[in-house]
Scaffold this motif. Structure first.
Motif, PDB file in Angstrom:
ATOM      1  N   THR A  11       0.854  -1.184   0.000  1.00  0.00           N
ATOM      2  CA  THR A  11       0.000   0.000   0.000  1.00  0.00           C
ATOM      3  C   THR A  11       0.890   1.234   0.000  1.00  0.00           C
ATOM      4  O   THR A  11       1.984   1.230   0.558  1.00  0.00           O
ATOM      5  CB  THR A  11      -0.928   0.035   1.230  1.00  0.00           C
ATOM      6  N   GLY A  12       0.436   2.292  -0.646  1.00  0.00           N
ATOM      7  CA  GLY A  12       1.209   3.530  -0.641  1.00  0.00           C
ATOM      8  C   GLY A  12       2.542   3.423  -1.348  1.00  0.00           C
ATOM      9  O   GLY A  12       3.537   3.973  -0.874  1.00  0.00           O
ATOM     10  N   GLY A  13       2.591   2.740  -2.475  1.00  0.00           N
ATOM     11  CA  GLY A  13       3.866   2.515  -3.146  1.00  0.00           C
ATOM     12  C   GLY A  13       4.096   3.351  -4.380  1.00  0.00           C
ATOM     13  O   GLY A  13       4.909   2.975  -5.232  1.00  0.00           O
ATOM     14  N   THR A  14       3.427   4.503  -4.513  1.00  0.00           N
ATOM     15  CA  THR A  14       3.545   5.291  -5.741  1.00  0.00           C
ATOM     16  C   THR A  14       4.592   6.404  -5.670  1.00  0.00           C
ATOM     17  O   THR A  14       4.818   7.097  -6.652  1.00  0.00           O
ATOM     18  CB  THR A  14       2.192   5.913  -6.112  1.00  0.00           C
ATOM     19  N   SER A  15       5.230   6.565  -4.511  1.00  0.00           N
ATOM     20  CA  SER A  15       6.244   7.615  -4.387  1.00  0.00           C
ATOM     21  C   SER A  15       7.113   7.319  -3.178  1.00  0.00           C
ATOM     22  O   SER A  15       6.841   6.397  -2.401  1.00  0.00           O
ATOM     23  CB  SER A  15       5.594   8.998  -4.247  1.00  0.00           C
ATOM     24  N   GLY A  16       8.170   8.118  -3.011  1.00  0.00           N
ATOM     25  CA  GLY A  16       8.969   8.088  -1.802  1.00  0.00           C
ATOM     26  C   GLY A  16       9.554   6.734  -1.467  1.00  0.00           C
ATOM     27  O   GLY A  16      10.004   5.980  -2.335  1.00  0.00           O
ATOM     28  N   ILE A  17       9.561   6.415  -0.175  1.00  0.00           N
ATOM     29  CA  ILE A  17      10.144   5.175   0.309  1.00  0.00           C
ATOM     30  C   ILE A  17       9.492   3.972  -0.351  1.00  0.00           C
ATOM     31  O   ILE A  17      10.168   3.021  -0.763  1.00  0.00           O
ATOM     32  CB  ILE A  17      10.021   5.086   1.847  1.00  0.00           C
ATOM     33  N   GLY A  18       8.162   3.997  -0.459  1.00  0.00           N
ATOM     34  CA  GLY A  18       7.459   2.855  -1.018  1.00  0.00           C
ATOM     35  C   GLY A  18       7.911   2.516  -2.426  1.00  0.00           C
ATOM     36  O   GLY A  18       8.206   1.357  -2.736  1.00  0.00           O
ATOM     37  N   LEU A  19       7.982   3.507  -3.292  1.00  0.00           N
ATOM     38  CA  LEU A  19       8.351   3.259  -4.683  1.00  0.00           C
ATOM     39  C   LEU A  19       9.795   2.794  -4.804  1.00  0.00           C
ATOM     40  O   LEU A  19      10.099   1.873  -5.577  1.00  0.00           O
ATOM     41  CB  LEU A  19       8.123   4.519  -5.521  1.00  0.00           C
ATOM     42  N   GLU A  20      10.699   3.391  -4.022  1.00  0.00           N
ATOM     43  CA  GLU A  20      12.102   2.975  -4.105  1.00  0.00           C
ATOM     44  C   GLU A  20      12.286   1.548  -3.595  1.00  0.00           C
ATOM     45  O   GLU A  20      13.058   0.767  -4.174  1.00  0.00           O
ATOM     46  CB  GLU A  20      12.995   3.944  -3.331  1.00  0.00           C
ATOM     47  N   SER A  35       0.120   0.096  -4.806  1.00  0.00           N
ATOM     48  CA  SER A  35      -1.218   0.683  -4.857  1.00  0.00           C
ATOM     49  C   SER A  35      -1.158   2.131  -4.410  1.00  0.00           C
ATOM     50  O   SER A  35      -0.197   2.575  -3.785  1.00  0.00           O
ATOM     51  CB  SER A  35      -2.189  -0.099  -3.959  1.00  0.00           C
ATOM     52  N   GLY A  36      -2.198   2.867  -4.760  1.00  0.00           N
ATOM     53  CA  GLY A  36      -2.296   4.268  -4.382  1.00  0.00           C
ATOM     54  C   GLY A  36      -3.605   4.836  -4.863  1.00  0.00           C
ATOM     55  O   GLY A  36      -4.373   4.172  -5.566  1.00  0.00           O
ATOM     56  N   ARG A  37      -3.857   6.080  -4.484  1.00  0.00           N
ATOM     57  CA  ARG A  37      -5.142   6.700  -4.821  1.00  0.00           C
ATOM     58  C   ARG A  37      -5.171   7.319  -6.208  1.00  0.00           C
ATOM     59  O   ARG A  37      -6.231   7.548  -6.760  1.00  0.00           O
ATOM     60  CB  ARG A  37      -5.481   7.768  -3.770  1.00  0.00           C
ATOM     61  N   ARG A  38      -3.986   7.583  -6.796  1.00  0.00           N
ATOM     62  CA  ARG A  38      -3.937   8.293  -8.075  1.00  0.00           C
ATOM     63  C   ARG A  38      -3.639   7.340  -9.226  1.00  0.00           C
ATOM     64  O   ARG A  38      -2.542   6.779  -9.308  1.00  0.00           O
ATOM     65  CB  ARG A  38      -2.885   9.404  -8.010  1.00  0.00           C
ATOM     66  N   GLN A  39      -4.615   7.201 -10.114  1.00  0.00           N
ATOM     67  CA  GLN A  39      -4.454   6.295 -11.240  1.00  0.00           C
ATOM     68  C   GLN A  39      -3.343   6.758 -12.175  1.00  0.00           C
ATOM     69  O   GLN A  39      -2.640   5.929 -12.767  1.00  0.00           O
ATOM     70  CB  GLN A  39      -5.767   6.174 -12.010  1.00  0.00           C
ATOM     71  N   ASP A  43      -0.358   4.399 -13.478  1.00  0.00           N
ATOM     72  CA  ASP A  43      -0.113   4.193 -14.914  1.00  0.00           C
ATOM     73  C   ASP A  43       1.328   4.519 -15.277  1.00  0.00           C
ATOM     74  O   ASP A  43       1.960   3.801 -16.068  1.00  0.00           O
ATOM     75  CB  ASP A  43      -1.066   5.059 -15.747  1.00  0.00           C
ATOM     76  N   ARG A  44       1.866   5.588 -14.709  1.00  0.00           N
ATOM     77  CA  ARG A  44       3.245   5.978 -15.009  1.00  0.00           C
ATOM     78  C   ARG A  44       4.231   4.938 -14.491  1.00  0.00           C
ATOM     79  O   ARG A  44       5.197   4.589 -15.182  1.00  0.00           O
ATOM     80  CB  ARG A  44       3.559   7.339 -14.378  1.00  0.00           C
ATOM     81  N   ILE A  45       3.995   4.427 -13.282  1.00  0.00           N
ATOM     82  CA  ILE A  45       4.883   3.409 -12.713  1.00  0.00           C
ATOM     83  C   ILE A  45       4.837   2.132 -13.550  1.00  0.00           C
ATOM     84  O   ILE A  45       5.872   1.504 -13.807  1.00  0.00           O
ATOM     85  CB  ILE A  45       4.493   3.137 -11.242  1.00  0.00           C
ATOM     86  N   ALA A  46       3.657   1.755 -13.985  1.00  0.00           N
ATOM     87  CA  ALA A  46       3.540   0.561 -14.838  1.00  0.00           C
ATOM     88  C   ALA A  46       4.304   0.760 -16.147  1.00  0.00           C
ATOM     89  O   ALA A  46       4.992  -0.153 -16.635  1.00  0.00           O
ATOM     90  CB  ALA A  46       2.074   0.266 -15.116  1.00  0.00           C
ATOM     91  N   ARG A  47       4.205   1.976 -16.704  1.00  0.00           N
ATOM     92  CA  ARG A  47       4.841   2.274 -17.991  1.00  0.00           C
ATOM     93  C   ARG A  47       6.360   2.388 -17.853  1.00  0.00           C
ATOM     94  O   ARG A  47       7.111   1.845 -18.676  1.00  0.00           O
ATOM     95  CB  ARG A  47       4.263   3.584 -18.536  1.00  0.00           C
ATOM     96  N   ILE A  54      -2.536  -1.083  -8.581  1.00  0.00           N
ATOM     97  CA  ILE A  54      -3.992  -1.078  -8.505  1.00  0.00           C
ATOM     98  C   ILE A  54      -4.434   0.084  -7.616  1.00  0.00           C
ATOM     99  O   ILE A  54      -3.722   0.464  -6.685  1.00  0.00           O
ATOM    100  CB  ILE A  54      -4.548  -2.410  -7.959  1.00  0.00           C
ATOM    101  N   PRO A  55      -5.596   0.663  -7.902  1.00  0.00           N
ATOM    102  CA  PRO A  55      -6.076   1.773  -7.075  1.00  0.00           C
ATOM    103  C   PRO A  55      -6.495   1.302  -5.696  1.00  0.00           C
ATOM    104  O   PRO A  55      -7.093   0.231  -5.550  1.00  0.00           O
ATOM    105  CB  PRO A  55      -7.265   2.316  -7.873  1.00  0.00           C
ATOM    106  N   LEU A  56      -6.174   2.105  -4.689  1.00  0.00           N
ATOM    107  CA  LEU A  56      -6.540   1.776  -3.311  1.00  0.00           C
ATOM    108  C   LEU A  56      -6.533   3.029  -2.457  1.00  0.00           C
ATOM    109  O   LEU A  56      -5.573   3.799  -2.483  1.00  0.00           O
ATOM    110  CB  LEU A  56      -5.560   0.756  -2.723  1.00  0.00           C
ATOM    111  N   ASP A  57      -7.596   3.195  -1.681  1.00  0.00           N
ATOM    112  CA  ASP A  57      -7.684   4.239  -0.661  1.00  0.00           C
ATOM    113  C   ASP A  57      -7.860   3.522   0.668  1.00  0.00           C
ATOM    114  O   ASP A  57      -8.921   2.964   0.949  1.00  0.00           O
ATOM    115  CB  ASP A  57      -8.862   5.164  -0.940  1.00  0.00           C
ATOM    116  N   VAL A  58      -6.804   3.510   1.501  1.00  0.00           N
ATOM    117  CA  VAL A  58      -6.867   2.741   2.744  1.00  0.00           C
ATOM    118  C   VAL A  58      -7.824   3.341   3.764  1.00  0.00           C
ATOM    119  O   VAL A  58      -8.119   2.715   4.782  1.00  0.00           O
ATOM    120  CB  VAL A  58      -5.469   2.570   3.379  1.00  0.00           C
ATOM    121  N   ALA A  59      -8.311   4.561   3.497  1.00  0.00           N
ATOM    122  CA  ALA A  59      -9.325   5.154   4.374  1.00  0.00           C
ATOM    123  C   ALA A  59     -10.730   4.663   4.038  1.00  0.00           C
ATOM    124  O   ALA A  59     -11.684   5.001   4.748  1.00  0.00           O
ATOM    125  CB  ALA A  59      -9.272   6.683   4.278  1.00  0.00           C
ATOM    126  N   ASP A  60     -10.858   3.873   2.988  1.00  0.00           N
ATOM    127  CA  ASP A  60     -12.163   3.387   2.531  1.00  0.00           C
ATOM    128  C   ASP A  60     -12.202   1.863   2.627  1.00  0.00           C
ATOM    129  O   ASP A  60     -11.544   1.182   1.838  1.00  0.00           O
ATOM    130  CB  ASP A  60     -12.391   3.832   1.087  1.00  0.00           C
TER     131      ASP A  60
END
Length: 244
Positions: A11-20, A35-39, A43-47, A54-60
């Motif tokens: 979860t939360g792997g689209t930037s910062g520590i998670g992505l690295e 996963s993250g809230r911004r599609q 998409d950019r990470i996949a590319r 996959i999209p995910l909002d851990v508050a929901d």
């Protein structure tokens, strides 16, 4: 935790520590799903990185349930969960902003617990791994981010109980970052904070060298993590919260 051959959901792997960390774990021969809230970020990470997202909002809770169904259906071999999602906000408790306080608790603490609760039955079948992410500030608080500190202290406590209850069934690891140069707390990180690449490299090396570790502690975080047990808490709190 073995360093290769895993299927990891973060979860939360689209930037910062998670992505690295996701990039480094992928390079070691693991399948990583972030996963993250911004599609658009997914998409950019996949590319650019070839890492599935996959999209995910851990508050929901409904979003977590949907992510669980997607990940375990498409990757039934999933054996590692990393709960990286979190936010950090400055607060003035003389003029408290309850919305900020509640959002921080909802994402950092309840989001972690919700995600673990959803994935634990599957991970029990896999003899899997759960990695939580706390902070050095769980052990010595930064006064300007009181709710963030409190949620990370709670994550630490929850992780200890989780490890005890799941002993022999699921390995539970706590990653404890120091201040790292990411966008978590403002767009301009302090140059005195640990460089992101250095943190990711050292953390992965510790995972490789200590597959049975309960905590992943880079050298820089010992100043905070061990302050109380070494009777340095008041001194470290004063240094951390000094002005000017």
């Amino acid at each position: 935790m073995r360093s290769t051959g895993n299927t990891i959901f973060m979860t939360g792997g689209t930037s910062g520590i998670g992505l690295e960390l996701a990039r480094r774990l992928r390079d070691l021969g693991n399948t990583v799903i972030v996963s993250g809230r911004r599609q658009d970020l997914l998409d950019r990470i996949a590319r650019e990185d070839g890492i599935e997202g996959i999209p995910l909002d851990v508050a929901d809770p409904r979003s977590i349930a949907a992510a669980y169904r997607t990940v375990t259906t498409e990757h039934p071999e999933l054996n590692v969960l990393i709960t990286m999602a979190g936010i950090m906000r400055a607060e003035n408790l003389g003029e408290p902003d309850l919305a900020t306080i509640e959002q921080t608790i909802d994402i950092n603490l309840l989001g972690t617990i919700r995600t673990i609760t959803a994935f634990t039955p599957h991970l029990l079948k896999q003899s899997g791994v759960i990695m939580t992410v706390s902070s050095g500030l769980a052990f010595v608080p930064l006064a300007m981010t009181p709710t963030y500190n409190a949620t990370k202290a709670a994550v630490h406590s929850y992780t200890q109980s989780l490890r005890h209850q799941l002993a022999g069934k699921v390995q539970v690891i706590e990653l404890v970052p120091p201040a790292v140069q990411t966008g978590l707390f403002g767009d301009t990180p302090d140059p005195h904070w640990m460089p992101l690449d250095d943190f990711a490299d050292e953390s992965v090396k510790l995972l490789q060298d200590n597959p049975d570790a309960d905590e992943i502690l880079v050298d820089r975080v010992h100043f905070l993590r061990k302050a109380e047990q070494e009777n340095r808490f008041d001194q470290v709190f004063g240094v951390l919260n000094s002005v000017g």
